[in-house]
Motif scaffolding. Structure first.
Motif, short mmCIF file in Angstrom:
data_model
loop_
_atom_site.label_atom_id
_atom_site.label_comp_id
_atom_site.label_asym_id
_atom_site.label_seq_id
_atom_site.Cartn_x
_atom_site.Cartn_y
_atom_site.Cartn_z
N ALA A 252 64.47 31.74 32.12
CA ALA A 252 65.82 32.22 31.79
C ALA A 252 65.74 33.59 31.11
CB ALA A 252 66.51 31.21 30.88
N GLU A 253 64.70 33.82 30.31
CA GLU A 253 64.56 35.10 29.61
C GLU A 253 64.41 36.25 30.60
OE1 GLU A 253 62.78 32.42 29.04
OE2 GLU A 253 63.39 31.77 27.02
N MET A 254 63.84 35.97 31.75
CA MET A 254 63.61 36.99 32.77
C MET A 254 64.64 36.91 33.89
SD MET A 254 61.01 38.75 31.81
CE MET A 254 59.86 38.61 30.45
N MET A 255 65.82 36.27 33.60
CA MET A 255 66.89 36.14 34.60
C MET A 255 66.39 35.42 35.85
SD MET A 255 69.58 37.39 33.20
CE MET A 255 70.68 37.60 34.59
N GLY A 256 65.50 34.45 35.65
CA GLY A 256 65.01 33.65 36.77
C GLY A 256 63.83 34.24 37.49
N CYS A 257 63.28 35.36 37.01
CA CYS A 257 62.13 35.99 37.65
C CYS A 257 60.84 35.61 36.92
CB CYS A 257 62.30 37.51 37.68
SG CYS A 257 63.63 38.08 38.75
N PRO A 258 59.72 35.62 37.64
CA PRO A 258 58.43 35.36 36.98
C PRO A 258 57.91 36.61 36.28
CG PRO A 258 58.08 35.69 39.34
CD PRO A 258 59.59 35.73 39.11
N ASP A 259 57.00 36.40 35.33
CA ASP A 259 56.28 37.48 34.66
C ASP A 259 54.81 37.08 34.72
OD1 ASP A 259 55.30 39.52 33.11
OD2 ASP A 259 56.08 38.74 31.21
N THR A 260 54.20 37.35 35.87
CA THR A 260 52.85 36.84 36.15
C THR A 260 51.84 37.29 35.12
OG1 THR A 260 53.36 36.85 38.52
CG2 THR A 260 51.05 36.72 37.90
N ASP A 261 51.90 38.58 34.69
CA ASP A 261 50.89 39.08 33.76
C ASP A 261 51.29 38.90 32.30
OD1 ASP A 261 52.84 41.02 33.49
OD2 ASP A 261 51.73 42.55 34.59
N GLY A 262 52.50 38.34 32.05
CA GLY A 262 52.92 38.04 30.70
C GLY A 262 53.11 39.25 29.80
N ASP A 263 53.45 40.40 30.39
CA ASP A 263 53.61 41.61 29.57
C ASP A 263 55.05 41.85 29.16
OD1 ASP A 263 54.74 42.36 31.98
OD2 ASP A 263 53.35 44.04 32.36
N GLY A 264 55.92 40.85 29.41
CA GLY A 264 57.31 40.97 29.00
C GLY A 264 58.18 41.74 29.97
N LEU A 265 57.63 42.09 31.13
CA LEU A 265 58.38 42.79 32.17
C LEU A 265 58.35 41.93 33.43
CD1 LEU A 265 59.85 45.56 32.25
CD2 LEU A 265 57.84 46.46 33.45
N ALA A 266 59.54 41.55 33.93
CA ALA A 266 59.61 40.68 35.11
C ALA A 266 58.92 41.34 36.31
CB ALA A 266 61.07 40.38 35.45
N ASP A 267 58.33 40.50 37.15
CA ASP A 267 57.56 41.01 38.29
C ASP A 267 58.36 41.96 39.17
OD1 ASP A 267 55.53 39.48 37.34
OD2 ASP A 267 55.46 38.08 39.03
N ASN A 268 59.68 41.67 39.34
CA ASN A 268 60.47 42.53 40.22
C ASN A 268 60.72 43.91 39.63
OD1 ASN A 268 62.23 41.51 38.24
ND2 ASN A 268 64.00 41.73 39.56
N LYS A 269 60.38 44.12 38.35
CA LYS A 269 60.52 45.43 37.72
C LYS A 269 59.17 45.97 37.25
CE LYS A 269 65.23 44.47 36.10
NZ LYS A 269 66.13 44.37 34.92
N ASP A 270 58.10 45.29 37.62
CA ASP A 270 56.76 45.59 37.14
C ASP A 270 55.96 46.22 38.28
OD1 ASP A 270 54.19 45.59 36.04
OD2 ASP A 270 54.56 43.75 34.91
N ASN A 271 55.53 47.49 38.10
CA ASN A 271 54.73 48.15 39.14
C ASN A 271 53.32 47.58 39.23
OD1 ASN A 271 56.80 49.79 39.95
ND2 ASN A 271 56.12 51.59 38.81
N CYS A 272 52.91 46.85 38.20
CA CYS A 272 51.58 46.21 38.20
C CYS A 272 51.78 44.75 37.76
CB CYS A 272 50.63 46.93 37.24
SG CYS A 272 50.37 48.68 37.63
N PRO A 273 52.36 43.91 38.63
CA PRO A 273 52.76 42.56 38.20
C PRO A 273 51.60 41.64 37.83
CG PRO A 273 53.02 42.81 40.58
CD PRO A 273 52.70 44.17 40.04
N THR A 274 50.37 41.97 38.23
CA THR A 274 49.24 41.10 37.89
C THR A 274 48.37 41.68 36.78
OG1 THR A 274 47.88 42.08 39.64
CG2 THR A 274 49.18 40.14 40.23
#
Length: 464
Positions: A252-274
């Motif tokens: 819910a904190e990420m509006m339903g998106c995952p944060d694979t690397d746990g850096d506080g930035l949702a994967d869909n907005k993360d240029n380096c999601p892993t």
């Protein structure tokens, strides 16, 4: 108490043997099956009667004297169907059968009883319970026709009923109706009580998710009851309408998106999601100094914004020569000139080109270029490559010896032969075309050998 026990057993039979499809409580159609009891005593005194007697009492007198006054047929004896029409109103019809053995306290010969009635009811369910609920009282009016043996009479009916909803599909209905007879001669006003099982049906469910359309906020997409019929495709507990990543489970904190690397930035907005990185670097552990979304580690021009297609470098003039290599970065040019435009071809250059072309030699009546002309043709190629965006026409000419048609064909073939040789040496075929003019454009007199030699030539002109 014997008849009360029979009534209870009949109700249990109804509950045991009735069946229904999965229904919504607001489905428009309802069917009821149950038992009924007829009581002629508590309906008010007859004309001329001043006190209660064994046949009639005051209105509602001994209303629940089941043992002495109620006539009950120990079987399923009432069928009804109704339809909700809106604003808490429903209309319906009911059919009943019974056998009359007593009128008040007076025992009579068995009389057959048949009733057909129409009903209009208003439900107080929402008023009593708020929105829905298990208790569903209603008031109604109606009319019908009743037969006692072979005597029939019309009635006007007042109805009180209470439905107890056992589930969203099923209810137990307890009802009493006062039936006033219009015909004093043959009619008998009476009370008719009933107990039955009601089930509803008839709602539509376009998406087949078990939630009927009138309560389904997504009626064309299968969904879940907890989301009012809307889907949660990724099963993360956030319905798709509110999920920024409906196909990937998130929080819910990420509006339903995952944060694979746990850096506080949702994967869909993360240029380096892993790989964890700060938000200032778009979630990457490496910076993007020029802010062109190409990380410095992958950016051939880290201090100047460019495009990913150019490995982070710019090409302002769009000539496919990157600015870092472009000597004319603001003017479109060619690769050969390091991004600068080629000069305009001049009359002098064209005259030089034709000086070479006129020296091209062919054997008599032949179309093949002689080997001793290759040096002149190479000089032509050098000039043509210097002006790599210019298009050229290779012209073939002949003297007047022989037939006109033959000379035209020969000139065309010679021009084509030169064109093919130029192409074989790397000149772009798209920049070259050829045409034969035969003997129509002489440069000298065809009356002398020298003049005819000069007329047998190849020239080059520009194609606009």
């Amino acid at each position: 108490m014997k008849h009360l026990n029979i009534l209870f057993v009949a109700a249990c039979l109804v509950l045991g043997f009735s069946s229904a499809n999965a229904q919504d409580e607001n489905n428009p159609w309802a069917v009821e099956i149950g038992v009924n009891a007829v009581d002629t005593f508590p309906v008010g005194l007859r004309d001329g009667q001043t006190t209660e007697d064994s046949m009639n009492g005051e209105f509602a007198s001994e209303f629940f004297n089941i043992e002495d006054h109620w006539n009950i047929l120990p079987s399923v004896s009432r069928l009804a169907i109704s339809r909700y029409v809106g604003s808490n109103f429903s209309i319906g019809v009911a059919g009943t059968i019974n056998r009359i053995e007593k009128v008040g306290d007076v025992i009579v010969d068995d009389l057959s009883y048949y009733g057909a009635d129409g009903e209009i009811k208003y439900s107080f369910r929402d008023l009593v319970n708020g929105a829905g609920g298990w208790l569903d009282p209603s008031l109604g009016i109606g009319g019908g026709y009743t037969w006692l043996n072979d005597q029939g009479f019309g009635t006007a009916n007042g109805i009180v009923s209470v439905r107890f909803w056992l589930s969203e599909q099923f209810a137990l209905n307890a009802q009493s109706a006062y039936k006033y007879a219009f015909d004093d001669a043959t009619g008998t006003k009476h009370m008719q009580h009933s107990l039955g099982l009601v089930f509803k049906f008839g709602g539509s469910d376009r998406d087949g998710d078990g939630i009927y359309d009138q309560d389904d906020e997504c009626p064309d997409t299968p969904g879940l009851a907890e989301f009012n019929g809307c889907p949660d495709t990724d099963g993360d507990g956030i319905e798709d309408r509110e999920d920024a990543c409906p196909d990937a489970a998130g929080s819910a904190e990420m509006m339903g998106c995952p944060d694979t690397d746990g850096d506080g930035l949702a994967d869909n907005k993360d240029n380096c999601p892993t790989e964890a990185g700060p938000a200032a670097n778009d979630g990457c552990p490496w910076p993007d100094t020029d802010g062109d979304s190409v990380l410095d580690k992958d950016d051939a021009c880290p201090d100047e914004a460019g495009s990913a297609a150019n490995n982070g470098c710019a090409d302002r003039d769009g000539d496919s020569v990157l600015d870092k290599d472009d000597e004319c970065p603001d003017v479109p040019g060619t690769v050969a000139r390091k991004g600068c435009p080629e000069p305009q071809i001049t009359t002098e250059i064209m005259e030089q080109l034709n000086q070479y072309s006129r020296t091209i030699l062919f054997d008599y009546n032949k179309t093949t270029v002689r080997q001793d002309s290759y040096s002149a043709i190479q000089s032509m190629i050098d000039i043509m490559n210097e002006y790599e965006t210019t298009n050229f026409l290779i012209e073939g000419h002949s003297d007047s010896s022989g037939r006109d048609t033959y000379n035209l064909e020969l000139s065309e073939k010679r021009a084509s032969s030169v064109k093919l040789y130029l192409e074989s040496k790397g000149v772009d075929s798209a920049r070259l075309s050829s045409l034969g003019y035969g003997e129509t454009r002489p440069k000298a007199s065809n009356q002398t050998s020298a003049g005819r030699q000069e007329n047998r030539r190849v020239e080059v002109s520009l194609v606009k």
